[in-house]
Design an enzyme around this catalytic site. Structure first.
Site, PDB file in Angstrom:
ATOM      1  CG  ASN A 115      -0.479  -0.346   2.501  1.00 25.10           C
ATOM      2  OD1 ASN A 115       0.591  -0.948   2.633  1.00 25.10           O
ATOM      3  ND2 ASN A 115      -1.200   0.014   3.540  1.00 25.10           N
ATOM      4  CB  ILE A 116       1.680   3.637  -2.302  1.00 22.80           C
ATOM      5  CG1 ILE A 116       2.550   2.427  -2.655  1.00 22.80           C
ATOM      6  CG2 ILE A 116       2.468   4.944  -2.452  1.00 22.80           C
ATOM      7  CD1 ILE A 116       2.891   2.310  -4.137  1.00 22.80           C
ATOM      8  CD  GLU A 117      -1.362   4.767   4.446  1.00 26.45           C
ATOM      9  OE1 GLU A 117      -0.824   5.584   5.234  1.00 26.45           O
ATOM     10  OE2 GLU A 117      -2.056   3.800   4.829  1.00 26.45           O
ATOM     11  CB  CYS A 173      -5.249  -1.499  -1.354  1.00 26.38           C
ATOM     12  SG  CYS A 173      -6.536  -0.684  -0.406  1.00 26.38           S
ATOM     13  CD  GLU A 208      -5.377  -6.009  -0.992  1.00 29.98           C
ATOM     14  OE1 GLU A 208      -4.710  -4.964  -0.880  1.00 29.98           O
ATOM     15  OE2 GLU A 208      -6.281  -6.314  -0.205  1.00 29.98           O
ATOM     16  CB  CYS A 211     -10.626  -2.471   1.175  1.00 30.05           C
ATOM     17  SG  CYS A 211     -10.112  -1.918  -0.458  1.00 30.05           S
ATOM     18  CB  CYS A 217      -8.741  -4.723  -3.001  1.00 26.05           C
ATOM     19  SG  CYS A 217      -7.538  -3.407  -2.778  1.00 26.05           S
TER      20      CYS A 217
HETATM   21  N1  THU Z   1      -5.197  -1.577   2.775  1.00 24.32           N
HETATM   22  C1  THU Z   1      -4.657  -2.396   1.831  1.00 24.32           C
HETATM   23  O1  THU Z   1      -3.549  -2.158   1.332  1.00 24.32           O
HETATM   24  N2  THU Z   1      -5.375  -3.477   1.446  1.00 24.32           N
HETATM   25  C2  THU Z   1      -6.605  -3.778   1.939  1.00 24.32           C
HETATM   26  O2  THU Z   1      -7.310  -4.569   1.370  1.00 24.32           O
HETATM   27  C3  THU Z   1      -7.046  -3.144   3.195  1.00 24.32           C
HETATM   28  C4  THU Z   1      -6.518  -1.762   3.371  1.00 24.32           C
HETATM   29  C5  THU Z   1      -4.442  -0.388   3.187  1.00 24.32           C
HETATM   30  C6  THU Z   1      -5.034   0.917   2.737  1.00 24.32           C
HETATM   31  C7  THU Z   1      -4.418   1.868   3.733  1.00 24.32           C
HETATM   32  O3  THU Z   1      -3.121   2.227   3.272  1.00 24.32           O
HETATM   33  C8  THU Z   1      -4.262   1.031   4.998  1.00 24.32           C
HETATM   34  O4  THU Z   1      -4.353  -0.324   4.581  1.00 24.32           O
HETATM   35  C9  THU Z   1      -5.329   1.305   6.051  1.00 24.32           C
HETATM   36  O5  THU Z   1      -6.596   1.245   5.516  1.00 24.32           O
END
Ligand code: THU
Length: 136
Positions: A45-47, A56, A58, A89, A92
């Site tokens: 994941n890259i925010e 996310c 995936e 989520c 995804c």
């Molecule tokens: N996140 C994912 O990378 N995959 C998921 O399916 C659930 C959520 C990440 C998004 C965000 O960067 C962090 O988890 C918190 O929601």
């Protein structure tokens, strides 16, 4: 090409936990997507300071693969530092429906090694698909 074991795929997803860019949530997620011809595309994941721009793990993995011309996927591993196996989520799940077979294996796990084996269609029953846009 050398056959990729499930353990190797899990390890690759695990390694991605260290690549995650998560200054806001502090919740790293790692993914590893295996193609039918034995290639692995990883993702984390890259925010972003503008939160909704975050992506996310995936989707990073799927988009990396699709952008390289891959369309045939065999297996996905997703992991996190969660108590039990991580739960993908909704966004995804919808992206997996777009690019993966309904019965493709998805392995949800965590750093401790808890495992939940599922499939794309189990993750999103009744998903909205291309055929749902057909009218008449
Ligand atoms: N996140 C994912 O990378 N995959 C998921 O399916 C659930 C959520 C990440 C998004 C965000 O960067 C962090 O988890 C918190 O929601």
């Amino acid at each position: 090409m050398e056959k990729i074991s499930e353990e190797t795929l899990k390890n690759k997803a695990d390694e991605m936990l260290d690549e995650a860019y998560v200054p806001y949530s502090r919740f790293p997620v790692g993914a590893a997507l295996l193609t039918k011809d034995g290639q692995v595309f990883t993702g984390c994941n890259i925010e972003n300071a503008s939160y909704p721009l975050s992506i996310c793990a995936e989707r990073t993995a799927v988009f990396k693969a699709v952008s390289e011309g891959e369309r045939d996927f065999e297996k996905l591993v997703v992991t996190g530092h969660t108590e039990g196996p991580i739960s993908p989520c909704g966004a995804c799940r919808q992206v997996l429906v777009e690019f993966c077979d309904p019965d493709m294996t998805v392995i949800l796990t965590n750093k401790k090694g808890d495992i939940f084996n599922t499939t794309v269609s189990e993750l999103l029953p009744g998903a909205f698909k291309e055929k749902d846009m057909e009218i008449n």
